[in-house]
Write a protein that holds these residues in place. Sequence first.
Motif, PDB file in Angstrom:
ATOM      1  N   ALA A   1       0.819  -1.220   0.000  1.00  8.96           N
ATOM      2  CA  ALA A   1       0.000   0.000   0.000  1.00  8.96           C
ATOM      3  C   ALA A   1       0.849   1.265   0.000  1.00  8.96           C
ATOM      4  N   ASP A   2       1.929   1.286   0.782  1.00 11.42           N
ATOM      5  CA  ASP A   2       2.709   2.521   0.923  1.00 11.42           C
ATOM      6  C   ASP A   2       3.513   2.868  -0.318  1.00 11.42           C
ATOM      7  N   ILE A   3       3.966   1.862  -1.060  1.00  7.37           N
ATOM      8  CA  ILE A   3       4.723   2.159  -2.281  1.00  7.37           C
ATOM      9  C   ILE A   3       3.805   2.281  -3.488  1.00  7.37           C
ATOM     10  N   GLY A   4       2.540   1.931  -3.322  1.00 14.04           N
ATOM     11  CA  GLY A   4       1.577   2.017  -4.416  1.00 14.04           C
ATOM     12  C   GLY A   4       1.495   3.382  -5.074  1.00 14.04           C
ATOM     13  N   PRO A   5       1.516   4.498  -4.284  1.00  6.66           N
ATOM     14  CA  PRO A   5       1.440   5.823  -4.918  1.00  6.66           C
ATOM     15  C   PRO A   5       2.609   6.163  -5.835  1.00  6.66           C
ATOM     16  N   LEU A   6       3.700   5.397  -5.773  1.00  2.17           N
ATOM     17  CA  LEU A   6       4.838   5.624  -6.673  1.00  2.17           C
ATOM     18  C   LEU A   6       4.620   5.023  -8.052  1.00  2.17           C
ATOM     19  N   LYS A   7       3.577   4.236  -8.197  1.00  2.00           N
ATOM     20  CA  LYS A   7       3.374   3.467  -9.425  1.00  2.00           C
ATOM     21  C   LYS A   7       3.282   4.345 -10.671  1.00  2.00           C
ATOM     22  N   ASN A   8       4.026   3.943 -11.699  1.00  2.00           N
ATOM     23  CA  ASN A   8       3.911   4.524 -13.034  1.00  2.00           C
ATOM     24  C   ASN A   8       4.234   3.413 -14.035  1.00  2.00           C
ATOM     25  N   ASP A   9       4.400   3.744 -15.286  1.00  2.00           N
ATOM     26  CA  ASP A   9       4.596   2.691 -16.289  1.00  2.00           C
ATOM     27  C   ASP A   9       6.039   2.224 -16.396  1.00  2.00           C
ATOM     28  N   LYS A  10       6.921   2.738 -15.528  1.00  2.00           N
ATOM     29  CA  LYS A  10       8.328   2.356 -15.608  1.00  2.00           C
ATOM     30  C   LYS A  10       8.849   1.679 -14.334  1.00  2.00           C
ATOM     31  N   ILE A  11       8.385   2.101 -13.183  1.00  2.00           N
ATOM     32  CA  ILE A  11       8.913   1.589 -11.929  1.00  2.00           C
ATOM     33  C   ILE A  11       8.538   0.121 -11.729  1.00  2.00           C
ATOM     34  N   VAL A  12       9.434  -0.611 -11.089  1.00  2.00           N
ATOM     35  CA  VAL A  12       9.163  -1.986 -10.669  1.00  2.00           C
ATOM     36  C   VAL A  12       8.787  -1.954  -9.192  1.00  2.00           C
ATOM     37  N   LEU A  13       7.602  -2.454  -8.861  1.00  2.00           N
ATOM     38  CA  LEU A  13       7.153  -2.547  -7.479  1.00  2.00           C
ATOM     39  C   LEU A  13       7.137  -4.010  -7.069  1.00  2.00           C
ATOM     40  N   ALA A  14       7.531  -4.289  -5.843  1.00  2.00           N
ATOM     41  CA  ALA A  14       7.561  -5.676  -5.367  1.00  2.00           C
ATOM     42  C   ALA A  14       7.139  -5.738  -3.907  1.00  2.00           C
ATOM     43  N   GLY A  15       6.544  -6.859  -3.535  1.00  2.00           N
ATOM     44  CA  GLY A  15       6.150  -7.087  -2.154  1.00  2.00           C
ATOM     45  C   GLY A  15       6.710  -8.397  -1.658  1.00  2.00           C
ATOM     46  N   LEU A  16       7.284  -8.405  -0.450  1.00  2.00           N
ATOM     47  CA  LEU A  16       7.717  -9.659   0.159  1.00  2.00           C
ATOM     48  C   LEU A  16       6.482 -10.488   0.463  1.00  2.00           C
ATOM     49  N   ARG A  17       6.529 -11.774   0.150  1.00  2.00           N
ATOM     50  CA  ARG A  17       5.401 -12.665   0.389  1.00  2.00           C
ATOM     51  C   ARG A  17       5.790 -13.763   1.378  1.00  2.00           C
ATOM     52  N   PRO A  18       5.520 -13.530   2.671  1.00  2.00           N
ATOM     53  CA  PRO A  18       5.729 -14.593   3.657  1.00  2.00           C
ATOM     54  C   PRO A  18       4.562 -15.586   3.613  1.00  2.00           C
ATOM     55  N   ASP A  19       4.737 -16.707   4.286  1.00  2.00           N
ATOM     56  CA  ASP A  19       3.633 -17.642   4.479  1.00  2.00           C
ATOM     57  C   ASP A  19       2.519 -16.899   5.220  1.00  2.00           C
ATOM     58  N   SER A  20       1.315 -16.925   4.661  1.00  2.00           N
ATOM     59  CA  SER A  20       0.238 -16.074   5.193  1.00  2.00           C
ATOM     60  C   SER A  20      -0.817 -16.831   5.995  1.00  2.00           C
ATOM     61  N   GLN A  21      -0.619 -18.123   6.244  1.00  2.00           N
ATOM     62  CA  GLN A  21      -1.698 -18.914   6.831  1.00  2.00           C
ATOM     63  C   GLN A  21      -2.061 -18.471   8.246  1.00  2.00           C
ATOM     64  N   ARG A  22      -1.101 -17.932   8.993  1.00  2.00           N
ATOM     65  CA  ARG A  22      -1.369 -17.506  10.377  1.00  2.00           C
ATOM     66  C   ARG A  22      -1.563 -16.004  10.517  1.00  2.00           C
ATOM     67  N   TYR A  23      -1.328 -15.275   9.442  1.00  2.00           N
ATOM     68  CA  TYR A  23      -1.280 -13.815   9.553  1.00  2.00           C
ATOM     69  C   TYR A  23      -2.567 -13.228  10.114  1.00  2.00           C
ATOM     70  N   PHE A  24      -3.700 -13.670   9.638  1.00  2.00           N
ATOM     71  CA  PHE A  24      -4.960 -13.050  10.053  1.00  2.00           C
ATOM     72  C   PHE A  24      -5.434 -13.524  11.433  1.00  2.00           C
ATOM     73  N   ASP A  25      -4.686 -14.454  12.041  1.00  2.00           N
ATOM     74  CA  ASP A  25      -4.937 -14.764  13.443  1.00  2.00           C
ATOM     75  C   ASP A  25      -4.536 -13.588  14.334  1.00  2.00           C
ATOM     76  N   TYR A  26      -3.616 -12.758  13.828  1.00  2.00           N
ATOM     77  CA  TYR A  26      -3.049 -11.661  14.611  1.00  2.00           C
ATOM     78  C   TYR A  26      -3.417 -10.274  14.087  1.00  2.00           C
ATOM     79  N   HIS A  27      -3.759 -10.201  12.842  1.00  2.00           N
ATOM     80  CA  HIS A  27      -3.950  -8.931  12.135  1.00  2.00           C
ATOM     81  C   HIS A  27      -4.950  -8.016  12.848  1.00  2.00           C
ATOM     82  N   HIS A  28      -4.480  -6.849  13.311  1.00  2.00           N
ATOM     83  CA  HIS A  28      -5.327  -5.825  13.919  1.00  2.00           C
ATOM     84  C   HIS A  28      -5.949  -6.247  15.248  1.00  2.00           C
TER      85      HIS A  28
END
Length: 460
Positions: free
Chosen positions: A399-426
């Motif tokens: 979300a935070d790097i999303g506003p930098l998006k244009n037709d040239k920049i490369v955006l990437a997100g680290l993808r950890p194992d997400s199976q437990r993430y929403f047990d804790y989220h917020h």
Amino acid sequence: MNFLKTALLSLSILISIPFYSQNDEEVMKEIYNLSLTKGKSYDWLNYLSNQIGSRLSGSLGAEKAVAWGKEELDKLGLDKVWLQPVMVPKWVRGAKEYAFIESEPGKTTTVNICALGGSVATPALGIKANVVEVHNFEELAALGKENIEGKIVFFNRPMQADLIHTFEAYGGCVNQRGQGAVEAAKYGAVAVVVRSMNLRLDDLPHTGAMNYGDTSVENRIPAAAISTNDAELLSTMLNLDKNIKFYFKQNCKQLSDVQSYNVIGEITGSEFPKQYMVVGGHLDSWDLGDGSHDDGAGIVQSMEVLRLIKETGIKPKHSIRVVLFMNEENGLRGGKKYAEEAKQKGENHVFALESDSGGFTPRGFSFDCDEANYNQALTWQYLFKPYLIHYFEKGGSGADIGPLKNDKIVLAGLRPDSQRYFDYHHASNDTFDAINKRELELGAATMTSLMYLMDKYGVK
């Protein structure tokens, strides 16, 4: 002749495989070794979580986190460290919320709720009303004003358990949290209660941002999250008796915006100092836990990227910045401000990487870019495979790097194992004890390795 054919065949195979020197494997091995044996990410997170704690935008915790972030980046001996001012919303929860289900006068069952971020308070004595259960906005519209007016709307659409990608399950139901109050108010509802965004059954309510859009202040209705166990209970009781009532009281308040900061550190590039590569996460967190997974993990991993680059003696060609963004949770003001100033200054951002999916075992990356750059990234998969981290796909970044998006920049997100993430989220259990040191350090090394490769081989 046979020898010549064999030689030509071998040559053709070599030409078809992207060539990387043994040096890349050696550099990555050193990065992982340093992170796993002499890393700082875990100690940094220990301090951020346990000494500072929750960091909701506009809070004292957020203010302390900014000072801490700048101090720690200063210690790394970067070429530049600075604070970027940004105005952020200040919402306060107030006294702990209280709720119960009333099956008949005097017979009540207490349940676990929390106010959604941005919600208005209930009246001083709380709200008690009959409840109508819905699963989506279409059901809400079908019921109409005659069946909703004066009642509390209970949004009870669970995350879809059979989806392996849990962020897809989250995306499939989060609109009831974000827009539920606006939609219910159209039909005269007095409040909304929303099932927590959580794949497991437990007693923890999960907060998160909601918004009222252009709804006038006098027409805004309170919005709360209810734990998944209590959502099941409320649904069961409604099936048995449509006349039960729900009571809740919350004391939250929206105050005037206050000034906060993005924290930025930079290693200036040796060949392309005016081309910027960014790594970051968000410094703010919700107020129920201490935000260790969301997104303390991403913050310390991003800081560790620059530290590991310096420790390994890598001299980056491009200028590499770490950005500790403020206000991702309830406004995205930090990400928007950073992109806005970058555009005003004419800065050329070529790559940005974000960690905002928890500190669990890294699996790979998602890339938001054109085919040429994605295909280049795919040629690096084999370098990550020895670490069991080679899940590369096209998709979102952060979300935070999303506003930098244009037709040239490369955006990437680290993808950890997400199976437990929403047990804790917020939720209140998003605390330091839920962090695994080794998983956190693997994530930091993985991000550093991708930054090293992107810097070395450049953007197509």
